[in-house]
Write a protein that holds these residues in place. Structure first.
Motif, PDB file in Angstrom:
ATOM      1  N   PHE A 154       0.820  -1.265   0.123  1.00 24.71           N
ATOM      2  CA  PHE A 154       0.076   0.025   0.070  1.00 24.71           C
ATOM      3  C   PHE A 154       0.867   1.155  -0.003  1.00 24.71           C
ATOM      4  O   PHE A 154       0.618   2.322  -0.643  1.00 24.71           O
ATOM      5  N   ASP A 155       2.083   1.258   0.549  1.00 21.89           N
ATOM      6  CA  ASP A 155       2.933   2.336   0.744  1.00 21.89           C
ATOM      7  C   ASP A 155       3.378   2.539  -0.965  1.00 21.89           C
ATOM      8  O   ASP A 155       3.447   3.804  -1.169  1.00 21.89           O
ATOM      9  N   THR A 156       3.549   1.457  -1.498  1.00 21.99           N
ATOM     10  CA  THR A 156       4.279   1.641  -2.800  1.00 21.99           C
ATOM     11  C   THR A 156       3.297   2.231  -3.707  1.00 21.99           C
ATOM     12  O   THR A 156       3.451   3.205  -4.616  1.00 21.99           O
ATOM     13  N   MET A 157       1.858   1.773  -3.455  1.00 17.17           N
ATOM     14  CA  MET A 157       0.924   2.392  -4.320  1.00 17.17           C
ATOM     15  C   MET A 157       1.002   4.094  -4.265  1.00 17.17           C
ATOM     16  O   MET A 157       0.779   4.913  -5.380  1.00 17.17           O
ATOM     17  N   ALA A 158       1.240   4.542  -3.047  1.00 16.52           N
ATOM     18  CA  ALA A 158       1.310   6.324  -2.919  1.00 16.52           C
ATOM     19  C   ALA A 158       2.543   6.472  -3.461  1.00 16.52           C
ATOM     20  O   ALA A 158       2.420   7.717  -4.032  1.00 16.52           O
ATOM     21  N   MET A 159       3.534   5.920  -3.213  1.00 18.67           N
ATOM     22  CA  MET A 159       4.911   6.411  -3.416  1.00 18.67           C
ATOM     23  C   MET A 159       4.948   6.475  -5.092  1.00 18.67           C
ATOM     24  O   MET A 159       5.519   7.297  -5.853  1.00 18.67           O
ATOM     25  N   LEU A 160       4.406   5.433  -5.928  1.00 20.58           N
ATOM     26  CA  LEU A 160       4.442   5.439  -7.355  1.00 20.58           C
ATOM     27  C   LEU A 160       3.608   6.733  -7.689  1.00 20.58           C
ATOM     28  O   LEU A 160       3.946   7.153  -8.903  1.00 20.58           O
ATOM     29  N   ASP A 161       2.432   6.976  -7.124  1.00 21.43           N
ATOM     30  CA  ASP A 161       1.529   7.852  -7.492  1.00 21.43           C
ATOM     31  C   ASP A 161       2.539   9.221  -7.443  1.00 21.43           C
ATOM     32  O   ASP A 161       2.242  10.104  -8.276  1.00 21.43           O
ATOM     33  N   HIS A 162       3.123   9.372  -6.325  1.00 15.16           N
ATOM     34  CA  HIS A 162       3.758  10.641  -6.130  1.00 15.16           C
ATOM     35  C   HIS A 162       5.071  10.721  -7.318  1.00 15.16           C
ATOM     36  O   HIS A 162       5.116  12.168  -7.658  1.00 15.16           O
ATOM     37  N   TRP A 163       5.821   9.738  -7.499  1.00 17.66           N
ATOM     38  CA  TRP A 163       6.727   9.843  -8.435  1.00 17.66           C
ATOM     39  C   TRP A 163       5.975  10.155  -9.956  1.00 17.66           C
ATOM     40  O   TRP A 163       6.657  11.242 -10.595  1.00 17.66           O
ATOM     41  N   ARG A 164       5.001   9.567 -10.211  1.00 10.48           N
ATOM     42  CA  ARG A 164       4.361   9.986 -11.412  1.00 10.48           C
ATOM     43  C   ARG A 164       3.779  11.393 -11.736  1.00 10.48           C
ATOM     44  O   ARG A 164       4.063  12.137 -12.394  1.00 10.48           O
ATOM     45  N   ARG A 165       3.499  12.051 -10.410  1.00 10.37           N
ATOM     46  CA  ARG A 165       3.164  13.369 -10.449  1.00 10.37           C
ATOM     47  C   ARG A 165       4.346  14.296 -10.254  1.00 10.37           C
ATOM     48  O   ARG A 165       4.174  15.410 -10.851  1.00 10.37           O
TER      49      ARG A 165
END
Length: 301
Positions: A67-78
Protein backbone atom coordinates in the motif's frame (compact mmCIF):
# COMPACT_ATOMS: atom_id res chain seq x y z
CA UNK A 1 21.23 9.99 -11.45
CA UNK A 2 20.68 7.17 -13.93
CA UNK A 3 17.82 7.12 -16.44
CA UNK A 4 16.26 3.96 -14.98
CA UNK A 5 15.36 2.84 -11.46
CA UNK A 6 14.02 -0.62 -10.69
CA UNK A 7 11.88 -0.78 -7.56
CA UNK A 8 11.80 -4.26 -6.03
CA UNK A 9 11.82 -6.15 -2.73
CA UNK A 10 12.49 -9.80 -3.57
CA UNK A 11 16.24 -10.45 -3.19
CA UNK A 12 16.64 -12.94 -6.07
CA UNK A 13 13.85 -12.75 -8.65
CA UNK A 14 15.29 -9.88 -10.67
CA UNK A 15 18.90 -10.95 -10.98
CA UNK A 16 18.23 -12.18 -14.57
CA UNK A 17 16.85 -8.74 -15.47
CA UNK A 18 19.81 -6.99 -13.84
CA UNK A 19 22.18 -9.27 -15.78
CA UNK A 20 20.38 -8.53 -19.07
CA UNK A 21 20.64 -4.78 -18.44
CA UNK A 22 24.35 -5.14 -17.62
CA UNK A 23 24.95 -7.10 -20.85
CA UNK A 24 23.39 -4.25 -22.82
CA UNK A 25 25.30 -1.59 -20.92
CA UNK A 26 22.13 0.03 -19.57
CA UNK A 27 22.89 1.92 -16.36
CA UNK A 28 20.23 1.58 -13.68
CA UNK A 29 19.59 2.17 -10.00
CA UNK A 30 18.38 -0.55 -7.67
CA UNK A 31 15.67 0.93 -5.45
CA UNK A 32 13.81 -0.68 -2.58
CA UNK A 33 10.62 0.49 -0.85
CA UNK A 34 12.29 0.56 2.58
CA UNK A 35 13.08 3.75 4.44
CA UNK A 36 10.91 6.84 3.92
CA UNK A 37 9.82 9.24 1.21
CA UNK A 38 8.88 12.90 1.32
CA UNK A 39 5.54 13.85 -0.31
CA UNK A 40 6.83 17.41 -0.79
CA UNK A 41 9.96 16.29 -2.66
CA UNK A 42 9.29 16.92 -6.35
CA UNK A 43 11.77 14.36 -7.63
CA UNK A 44 11.88 10.64 -8.42
CA UNK A 45 14.82 8.23 -8.29
CA UNK A 46 15.02 8.27 -12.11
CA UNK A 47 13.09 9.57 -15.13
CA UNK A 48 11.89 6.00 -15.73
CA UNK A 49 10.85 3.82 -12.79
CA UNK A 50 10.08 0.12 -13.29
CA UNK A 51 7.81 -1.20 -10.53
CA UNK A 52 8.60 -4.81 -9.55
CA UNK A 53 6.85 -5.01 -6.17
CA UNK A 54 5.28 -8.43 -5.66
CA UNK A 55 1.90 -9.12 -4.10
CA UNK A 56 3.53 -12.02 -2.27
CA UNK A 57 5.71 -9.51 -0.39
CA UNK A 58 3.30 -9.78 2.55
CA UNK A 59 4.48 -13.39 2.95
CA UNK A 60 8.04 -12.22 3.48
CA UNK A 61 7.27 -9.41 5.92
CA UNK A 62 4.29 -8.34 7.98
CA UNK A 63 5.48 -4.80 7.24
CA UNK A 64 4.99 -5.31 3.51
CA UNK A 65 5.27 -2.40 1.04
CA UNK A 66 2.15 -2.94 -1.10
CA UNK A 67 0.00 0.00 0.00
CA UNK A 68 2.90 2.36 0.66
CA UNK A 69 4.19 1.63 -2.85
CA UNK A 70 0.86 2.62 -4.40
CA UNK A 71 1.14 6.09 -2.88
CA UNK A 72 4.85 6.41 -3.61
CA UNK A 73 4.48 5.47 -7.29
CA UNK A 74 1.63 7.93 -7.65
CA UNK A 75 3.85 10.62 -6.12
CA UNK A 76 6.68 9.84 -8.53
CA UNK A 77 4.23 9.97 -11.44
CA UNK A 78 3.17 13.45 -10.32
CA UNK A 79 6.81 14.58 -10.42
CA UNK A 80 6.89 13.67 -14.12
CA UNK A 81 8.55 10.27 -13.97
CA UNK A 82 7.47 7.55 -16.41
CA UNK A 83 6.35 4.76 -14.08
CA UNK A 84 6.13 1.36 -15.74
CA UNK A 85 3.35 -0.71 -14.17
CA UNK A 86 2.36 2.25 -12.03
CA UNK A 87 -0.21 2.87 -9.33
CA UNK A 88 -3.31 2.01 -11.35
CA UNK A 89 -1.78 -1.27 -12.48
CA UNK A 90 -0.62 -2.07 -8.94
CA UNK A 91 -4.15 -1.43 -7.66
CA UNK A 92 -5.52 -4.05 -10.06
CA UNK A 93 -2.70 -6.45 -9.21
CA UNK A 94 -3.59 -6.02 -5.53
CA UNK A 95 -7.23 -7.06 -5.90
CA UNK A 96 -8.43 -10.35 -7.34
CA UNK A 97 -11.96 -8.97 -7.07
CA UNK A 98 -11.10 -6.01 -9.32
CA UNK A 99 -9.30 -8.34 -11.73
CA UNK A 100 -12.33 -10.58 -12.11
CA UNK A 101 -14.66 -7.60 -12.51
CA UNK A 102 -12.47 -6.17 -15.26
CA UNK A 103 -12.15 -9.51 -17.06
CA UNK A 104 -15.92 -10.11 -16.94
CA UNK A 105 -16.57 -6.59 -18.25
CA UNK A 106 -14.73 -7.61 -21.44
CA UNK A 107 -17.21 -10.43 -21.99
CA UNK A 108 -14.72 -13.12 -20.97
CA UNK A 109 -15.59 -16.05 -18.71
CA UNK A 110 -14.36 -16.21 -15.12
CA UNK A 111 -14.87 -18.74 -12.32
CA UNK A 112 -18.25 -18.19 -10.62
CA UNK A 113 -17.33 -15.92 -7.70
CA UNK A 114 -18.79 -13.97 -4.78
CA UNK A 115 -16.86 -11.23 -2.94
CA UNK A 116 -17.28 -10.65 0.80
CA UNK A 117 -15.58 -8.70 3.56
CA UNK A 118 -17.20 -10.40 6.57
CA UNK A 119 -16.90 -14.01 7.67
CA UNK A 120 -20.65 -13.95 8.37
CA UNK A 121 -21.31 -13.55 4.64
CA UNK A 122 -19.21 -16.49 3.48
CA UNK A 123 -21.83 -19.20 4.01
CA UNK A 124 -24.69 -17.22 2.37
CA UNK A 125 -22.38 -16.52 -0.57
CA UNK A 126 -21.46 -20.20 -0.81
CA UNK A 127 -25.11 -21.20 -0.89
CA UNK A 128 -25.41 -19.52 -4.30
CA UNK A 129 -22.54 -21.63 -5.71
CA UNK A 130 -21.73 -25.26 -6.45
CA UNK A 131 -19.39 -27.30 -4.29
CA UNK A 132 -16.52 -27.94 -4.15
CA UNK A 133 -15.42 -24.34 -3.80
CA UNK A 134 -12.44 -22.35 -2.63
CA UNK A 135 -12.18 -19.34 -0.36
CA UNK A 136 -9.39 -17.03 -1.49
CA UNK A 137 -7.62 -14.02 -0.06
CA UNK A 138 -8.20 -10.98 -2.27
CA UNK A 139 -4.48 -10.21 -2.02
CA UNK A 140 -2.51 -13.39 -2.43
CA UNK A 141 0.63 -14.60 -4.08
CA UNK A 142 2.41 -17.89 -4.71
CA UNK A 143 -0.77 -19.79 -3.90
CA UNK A 144 -1.15 -18.23 -0.46
CA UNK A 145 -4.55 -17.77 1.15
CA UNK A 146 -6.55 -20.41 -0.73
CA UNK A 147 -8.54 -23.16 1.02
CA UNK A 148 -10.78 -25.72 -0.67
CA UNK A 149 -14.09 -26.81 0.88
CA UNK A 150 -16.01 -29.85 -0.34
CA UNK A 151 -19.28 -29.31 1.55
CA UNK A 152 -21.36 -26.63 3.21
CA UNK A 153 -20.93 -28.31 6.60
CA UNK A 154 -17.16 -28.21 6.20
CA UNK A 155 -17.34 -24.53 5.36
CA UNK A 156 -19.65 -23.77 8.30
CA UNK A 157 -17.17 -25.45 10.63
CA UNK A 158 -14.31 -23.37 9.27
CA UNK A 159 -16.30 -20.16 9.76
CA UNK A 160 -17.21 -21.13 13.34
CA UNK A 161 -13.60 -22.11 14.15
CA UNK A 162 -12.05 -19.03 12.49
CA UNK A 163 -10.49 -21.36 9.92
CA UNK A 164 -10.94 -19.19 6.85
CA UNK A 165 -7.97 -17.69 5.04
CA UNK A 166 -7.23 -14.04 5.71
CA UNK A 167 -6.34 -11.22 3.36
CA UNK A 168 -4.30 -8.19 4.27
CA UNK A 169 -7.14 -5.98 3.00
CA UNK A 170 -9.91 -7.98 4.75
CA UNK A 171 -11.59 -9.05 1.48
CA UNK A 172 -12.29 -12.68 0.56
CA UNK A 173 -13.46 -14.41 -2.61
CA UNK A 174 -15.83 -17.37 -2.43
CA UNK A 175 -15.37 -19.16 -5.72
CA UNK A 176 -16.44 -22.37 -7.39
CA UNK A 177 -13.55 -24.80 -7.70
CA UNK A 178 -12.89 -25.28 -11.40
CA UNK A 179 -11.73 -28.76 -12.43
CA UNK A 180 -8.95 -27.89 -14.84
CA UNK A 181 -8.77 -29.87 -18.06
CA UNK A 182 -5.64 -32.05 -18.13
CA UNK A 183 -4.54 -30.50 -14.83
CA UNK A 184 -2.79 -27.57 -16.49
CA UNK A 185 -3.30 -23.81 -16.71
CA UNK A 186 -1.94 -21.47 -19.35
CA UNK A 187 -0.01 -18.35 -18.44
CA UNK A 188 0.11 -15.80 -21.25
CA UNK A 189 2.77 -13.12 -20.87
CA UNK A 190 2.36 -9.72 -22.51
CA UNK A 191 4.78 -6.88 -23.11
CA UNK A 192 3.56 -3.40 -24.07
CA UNK A 193 0.04 -4.91 -24.22
CA UNK A 194 1.01 -7.45 -26.89
CA UNK A 195 1.52 -11.22 -26.73
CA UNK A 196 5.06 -12.19 -25.72
CA UNK A 197 4.94 -15.92 -24.96
CA UNK A 198 2.84 -18.54 -23.21
CA UNK A 199 3.57 -21.54 -21.06
CA UNK A 200 1.46 -24.42 -19.86
CA UNK A 201 1.91 -25.02 -16.15
CA UNK A 202 0.88 -28.28 -14.51
CA UNK A 203 1.07 -28.61 -10.76
CA UNK A 204 -0.83 -31.74 -9.83
CA UNK A 205 -3.70 -29.80 -8.29
CA UNK A 206 -1.49 -27.39 -6.31
CA UNK A 207 -2.57 -23.76 -6.03
CA UNK A 208 1.02 -22.46 -6.14
CA UNK A 209 1.96 -22.44 -9.84
CA UNK A 210 4.56 -19.66 -9.82
CA UNK A 211 6.60 -20.29 -12.99
CA UNK A 212 9.50 -18.15 -11.77
CA UNK A 213 10.06 -20.40 -8.76
CA UNK A 214 9.16 -23.72 -10.36
CA UNK A 215 12.62 -24.54 -11.71
CA UNK A 216 14.51 -23.34 -8.66
CA UNK A 217 12.52 -24.96 -5.85
CA UNK A 218 13.55 -28.62 -5.48
CA UNK A 219 10.60 -30.99 -5.49
CA UNK A 220 8.05 -28.34 -6.47
CA UNK A 221 6.32 -30.84 -8.76
CA UNK A 222 5.51 -28.07 -11.21
CA UNK A 223 5.97 -28.87 -14.89
CA UNK A 224 6.12 -26.27 -17.63
CA UNK A 225 6.20 -26.24 -21.39
CA UNK A 226 6.05 -23.53 -24.02
CA UNK A 227 2.73 -23.49 -25.87
CA UNK A 228 1.15 -21.54 -28.71
CA UNK A 229 -2.30 -20.41 -27.56
CA UNK A 230 -5.21 -20.03 -29.95
CA UNK A 231 -5.78 -16.64 -31.54
CA UNK A 232 -8.87 -16.33 -29.34
CA UNK A 233 -6.85 -16.69 -26.14
CA UNK A 234 -4.10 -14.38 -27.41
CA UNK A 235 -6.63 -11.72 -28.37
CA UNK A 236 -8.32 -12.03 -24.96
CA UNK A 237 -5.02 -11.67 -23.09
CA UNK A 238 -4.11 -8.58 -25.13
CA UNK A 239 -7.57 -7.10 -24.51
CA UNK A 240 -7.08 -7.58 -20.77
CA UNK A 241 -3.61 -5.99 -20.92
CA UNK A 242 -5.01 -2.97 -22.78
CA UNK A 243 -7.89 -2.58 -20.34
CA UNK A 244 -5.51 -2.67 -17.37
CA UNK A 245 -2.97 -0.48 -19.21
CA UNK A 246 -0.50 -3.21 -18.33
CA UNK A 247 3.05 -2.50 -19.49
CA UNK A 248 4.42 -5.91 -18.49
CA UNK A 249 2.35 -8.74 -17.09
CA UNK A 250 0.86 -12.19 -17.23
CA UNK A 251 -2.73 -13.37 -17.64
CA UNK A 252 -3.74 -16.83 -16.48
CA UNK A 253 -6.50 -18.94 -17.99
CA UNK A 254 -7.77 -22.47 -17.44
CA UNK A 255 -10.11 -24.71 -19.40
CA UNK A 256 -13.07 -25.79 -17.29
CA UNK A 257 -13.30 -29.56 -17.71
CA UNK A 258 -17.05 -29.45 -17.05
CA UNK A 259 -17.94 -27.43 -20.12
CA UNK A 260 -14.74 -26.66 -22.03
CA UNK A 261 -15.02 -22.93 -21.33
CA UNK A 262 -11.79 -20.92 -21.05
CA UNK A 263 -11.99 -19.11 -17.71
CA UNK A 264 -9.59 -16.26 -17.03
CA UNK A 265 -8.82 -15.87 -13.36
CA UNK A 266 -5.63 -13.93 -12.66
CA UNK A 267 -3.74 -10.84 -13.82
CA UNK A 268 -0.16 -10.74 -12.58
CA UNK A 269 1.58 -7.42 -13.05
CA UNK A 270 4.83 -8.65 -11.51
CA UNK A 271 5.59 -10.98 -14.43
CA UNK A 272 9.13 -11.89 -13.46
CA UNK A 273 9.14 -14.46 -16.28
CA UNK A 274 9.69 -18.17 -16.28
CA UNK A 275 12.79 -19.62 -14.66
CA UNK A 276 15.41 -21.10 -17.02
CA UNK A 277 13.81 -19.52 -20.12
CA UNK A 278 16.35 -20.98 -22.55
CA UNK A 279 15.35 -24.48 -21.44
CA UNK A 280 11.61 -23.79 -21.49
CA UNK A 281 11.21 -21.30 -24.35
CA UNK A 282 14.44 -21.53 -26.30
CA UNK A 283 14.99 -17.76 -25.93
CA UNK A 284 15.22 -15.21 -23.12
CA UNK A 285 12.29 -12.75 -22.83
CA UNK A 286 14.46 -10.48 -20.68
CA UNK A 287 16.16 -9.34 -23.89
CA UNK A 288 12.83 -8.13 -25.28
CA UNK A 289 12.05 -6.50 -21.93
CA UNK A 290 15.34 -4.60 -22.05
CA UNK A 291 14.48 -3.42 -25.58
CA UNK A 292 11.21 -2.04 -24.19
CA UNK A 293 12.95 -0.35 -21.23
CA UNK A 294 15.47 1.30 -23.56
CA UNK A 295 12.58 2.62 -25.69
CA UNK A 296 10.93 4.08 -22.60
CA UNK A 297 14.19 5.73 -21.53
CA UNK A 298 14.59 7.32 -24.97
CA UNK A 299 11.02 8.63 -24.87
CA UNK A 300 11.56 10.12 -21.39
CA UNK A 301 14.65 12.10 -22.40
Amino acid sequence: MTDLAILYEHPLWFEPLFAALDRRGVAFTRATPDGFWNPADQSAPAPVVFNRIAMSSFLRSDEHPIFDTMAMLDHWRRTGARVINGTDVLAIDASKARQLSLIASLGLAIPETRVVHRAADVVPAAQTLRFPLVVKANIGGSGAGIIRFDSLDELRTAVADAGLPSSVDGVLLVQEYVPVRDGAITRIETLDRKFLYAIEVAGGGAFDLCPADACVVPGSGIKMAAVEPSHTLKDAAEAIARAVDLDVGGVEVMIDDRDGVARFYDINALSNFVAKPLDVLGWDPHDRLVDYLVEQIEKAR
